[in-house]
Scaffold this active site. Sequence first.
Site, PDB file in Angstrom:
ATOM      1  N   HIS A  75       0.852  -1.326   0.104  1.00 39.77           N
ATOM      2  CA  HIS A  75      -0.082   0.042   0.060  1.00 39.77           C
ATOM      3  C   HIS A  75       0.812   1.406  -0.069  1.00 39.77           C
ATOM      4  O   HIS A  75       1.993   1.107   0.440  1.00 39.77           O
ATOM      5  CB  HIS A  75      -1.030   0.059   1.115  1.00 39.77           C
ATOM      6  CG  HIS A  75      -0.451  -0.028   2.655  1.00 39.77           C
ATOM      7  ND1 HIS A  75       0.047   1.413   3.062  1.00 39.77           N
ATOM      8  CD2 HIS A  75       0.188  -0.956   3.352  1.00 39.77           C
ATOM      9  CE1 HIS A  75       0.216   1.064   4.346  1.00 39.77           C
ATOM     10  NE2 HIS A  75       0.564  -0.258   4.526  1.00 39.77           N
ATOM     11  N   ASP A  77      -0.396   4.632   1.030  1.00 40.39           N
ATOM     12  CA  ASP A  77      -0.696   5.433   1.920  1.00 40.39           C
ATOM     13  C   ASP A  77       0.159   5.176   3.170  1.00 40.39           C
ATOM     14  O   ASP A  77       0.590   4.059   3.535  1.00 40.39           O
ATOM     15  CB  ASP A  77      -2.099   5.322   2.325  1.00 40.39           C
ATOM     16  CG  ASP A  77      -2.670   4.297   2.736  1.00 40.39           C
ATOM     17  OD1 ASP A  77      -3.388   4.383   3.698  1.00 40.39           O
ATOM     18  OD2 ASP A  77      -2.266   3.145   1.992  1.00 40.39           O
ATOM     19  N   ASP A 108       6.527   0.869   6.907  1.00 39.55           N
ATOM     20  CA  ASP A 108       4.958   0.607   6.418  1.00 39.55           C
ATOM     21  C   ASP A 108       4.313   1.732   5.548  1.00 39.55           C
ATOM     22  O   ASP A 108       3.866   2.627   5.656  1.00 39.55           O
ATOM     23  CB  ASP A 108       4.281   0.424   7.813  1.00 39.55           C
ATOM     24  CG  ASP A 108       2.655   0.156   7.533  1.00 39.55           C
ATOM     25  OD1 ASP A 108       2.371  -0.534   6.686  1.00 39.55           O
ATOM     26  OD2 ASP A 108       2.017   0.862   8.600  1.00 39.55           O
ATOM     27  N   GLU A 142      -4.966   1.876   3.054  1.00 41.43           N
ATOM     28  CA  GLU A 142      -4.982   0.637   3.794  1.00 41.43           C
ATOM     29  C   GLU A 142      -4.847   1.074   5.201  1.00 41.43           C
ATOM     30  O   GLU A 142      -5.465   0.453   6.290  1.00 41.43           O
ATOM     31  CB  GLU A 142      -3.606  -0.173   3.632  1.00 41.43           C
ATOM     32  CG  GLU A 142      -3.468  -1.517   4.565  1.00 41.43           C
ATOM     33  CD  GLU A 142      -2.887  -1.351   5.884  1.00 41.43           C
ATOM     34  OE1 GLU A 142      -2.926  -2.362   6.430  1.00 41.43           O
ATOM     35  OE2 GLU A 142      -2.205  -0.201   6.144  1.00 41.43           O
ATOM     36  N   GLU A 143      -4.422   2.175   5.472  1.00 38.18           N
ATOM     37  CA  GLU A 143      -4.429   2.716   7.002  1.00 38.18           C
ATOM     38  C   GLU A 143      -5.773   3.152   7.646  1.00 38.18           C
ATOM     39  O   GLU A 143      -5.785   3.243   8.761  1.00 38.18           O
ATOM     40  CB  GLU A 143      -3.196   3.784   6.980  1.00 38.18           C
ATOM     41  CG  GLU A 143      -1.900   3.714   6.769  1.00 38.18           C
ATOM     42  CD  GLU A 143      -1.250   2.658   7.596  1.00 38.18           C
ATOM     43  OE1 GLU A 143      -2.076   2.220   8.679  1.00 38.18           O
ATOM     44  OE2 GLU A 143      -0.097   2.287   7.483  1.00 38.18           O
ATOM     45  N   ASP A 169       1.380 -10.336   1.138  1.00 37.55           N
ATOM     46  CA  ASP A 169       1.201  -8.946   1.414  1.00 37.55           C
ATOM     47  C   ASP A 169       2.181  -8.769   2.592  1.00 37.55           C
ATOM     48  O   ASP A 169       2.983  -9.634   3.042  1.00 37.55           O
ATOM     49  CB  ASP A 169      -0.454  -8.718   2.155  1.00 37.55           C
ATOM     50  CG  ASP A 169      -0.781  -7.312   2.051  1.00 37.55           C
ATOM     51  OD1 ASP A 169       0.298  -6.223   1.645  1.00 37.55           O
ATOM     52  OD2 ASP A 169      -1.629  -7.071   2.743  1.00 37.55           O
ATOM     53  N   GLU A 170       2.172  -7.450   3.148  1.00 40.12           N
ATOM     54  CA  GLU A 170       2.870  -7.005   4.125  1.00 40.12           C
ATOM     55  C   GLU A 170       2.290  -7.924   5.558  1.00 40.12           C
ATOM     56  O   GLU A 170       1.182  -8.569   5.426  1.00 40.12           O
ATOM     57  CB  GLU A 170       2.814  -5.726   4.356  1.00 40.12           C
ATOM     58  CG  GLU A 170       1.267  -5.015   4.881  1.00 40.12           C
ATOM     59  CD  GLU A 170       1.125  -3.881   5.492  1.00 40.12           C
ATOM     60  OE1 GLU A 170       2.303  -3.362   5.848  1.00 40.12           O
ATOM     61  OE2 GLU A 170       0.071  -3.135   5.361  1.00 40.12           O
ATOM     62  N   HIS A 415       5.038   3.207  12.880  1.00 42.15           N
ATOM     63  CA  HIS A 415       3.816   4.354  12.996  1.00 42.15           C
ATOM     64  C   HIS A 415       4.168   5.140  14.171  1.00 42.15           C
ATOM     65  O   HIS A 415       3.381   6.063  14.600  1.00 42.15           O
ATOM     66  CB  HIS A 415       2.564   3.578  13.710  1.00 42.15           C
ATOM     67  CG  HIS A 415       1.777   2.914  12.508  1.00 42.15           C
ATOM     68  ND1 HIS A 415       0.455   2.702  12.800  1.00 42.15           N
ATOM     69  CD2 HIS A 415       1.949   2.502  11.304  1.00 42.15           C
ATOM     70  CE1 HIS A 415       0.011   1.959  11.425  1.00 42.15           C
ATOM     71  NE2 HIS A 415       0.969   2.169  10.654  1.00 42.15           N
TER      72      HIS A 415
END
Length: 455
Positions: A75, A77, A108, A142-143, A169-170, A415
């Site tokens: 992703h 974003d 991320d 995604e977030e 995916d992650e 994050h």
Amino acid sequence: SSTKTLIGFRHAKQSQEFNISESSISTQYDEKLGAPFPTVFSSHLVQHELVANYSHLFWVQGSDPTLEPYLLLAHIDVVPATESDGWEAPPFSAKEIDGFIYGRGTIDDKGALMGILQALEYLLIKGYAPRRGFYIGLGHDEEVSGYQGAVNIVRVLKQRGARLSFVLDEGLAILDGVLSGLEGPAALIGVSEKGQATVKLSVSTSPSHSSMPPRITSIGILAAAVKRLEDNPMPRLFGHGPEGAMFEHLAHKFRLPMRFVASNLWLFAPLISRVLERKPESNAFVRTTTAVTMFNAGVKVNVIPPLAEAYVNLRIHSAQSLQEVLDLIQNTVADQRVKIELVDGFDPLPVSSADEKSFGYQVIKKTVLDMFPGLTVAPGICIGNTDSRHFKELTTNIYRFAPLWFKPECHFRFHGINERISKKNLEELVIFYFNVIQNFDIRKLPDPHSSAHEL
């Protein structure tokens, strides 16, 4: 330079730098992504389209249409970041400091995104043509749960009758020094995700003046309910989900006596549960976690508020359902004055196969071990959620992994402030996807006991 381009480009809808139409934003977004990867965007083997204005879907044509395609997912974003939070470098600068690239999204999930596209760029330049066709999906939200990006990518694929062999995916990573007592790093491949629920608790009473307060206020009633939830955590379920298989796979790498304990979960699972629940990061493997994240009440110091509200976020263990969790909340609060409402939620994701016959899992594992021979590879459970959860109607096999190296201090950067990736690890990401794309070209796994191996 390509890393600087993508990290420096914030989501246009969230940036104050843009005051242009949505179509212009989409065009600029497309150009920003395409500039570092000209071969990907010009190859006759690659079809590219925008989905929902900001997400990207690529189809890389394979030479053998009888082989079921797969999907690589990432992703674009990121969560918000401002330099005033205390960053050592501007969070959208991709500045290099002592061998690390600093920037929001380096972990991320721009690292994986860059790895996928850079690997494909190199492969195409070399003249590579895949035997097995595959998709690349890059979501833009995604977030915030992926309801515009990933969900619409799924819709497009379903309209075309696509069926996927698996999704990568992650999710999980290479843990180095994170699991106490484990000798050496371990690569964990996520085979499932915990479910999630957001529950609203509210209490309504008659408004009154603070000079004549009732015996208990709306805030007091709600605070007592919240305290009961925190004092009575969800039941221990360690060993009833994928976390049990993870510890069994890693057992031989633990130091004694943990090695003996992890090798006999049938007997020691309750003991391990009590040890793991002492730390927040390992307690997440033991049970459905309960976190009170918002509490709102009162607007004036001398007025008893007529309404008090609290929001509780729960991450649901694989052995429980959403409804079971809601029933437990109701029984724990046990107060008719407290209204309990489900804001949103979903059950834990199905557990994907990780046995010797699991094509996607085994090829990922083989690729990791070829790159890092000293690692232990094991299936794991993602305690957070990814875009991949939306693809369960297209495949029964969803794997969540990228070879990012996670050390104990990385927990605070994810994050958080000073998110970063080493230049070496970014290179490893590219090499991983470069290799795994080629390894996925085999028609089927060799017999587990055969000496011949097509990989």
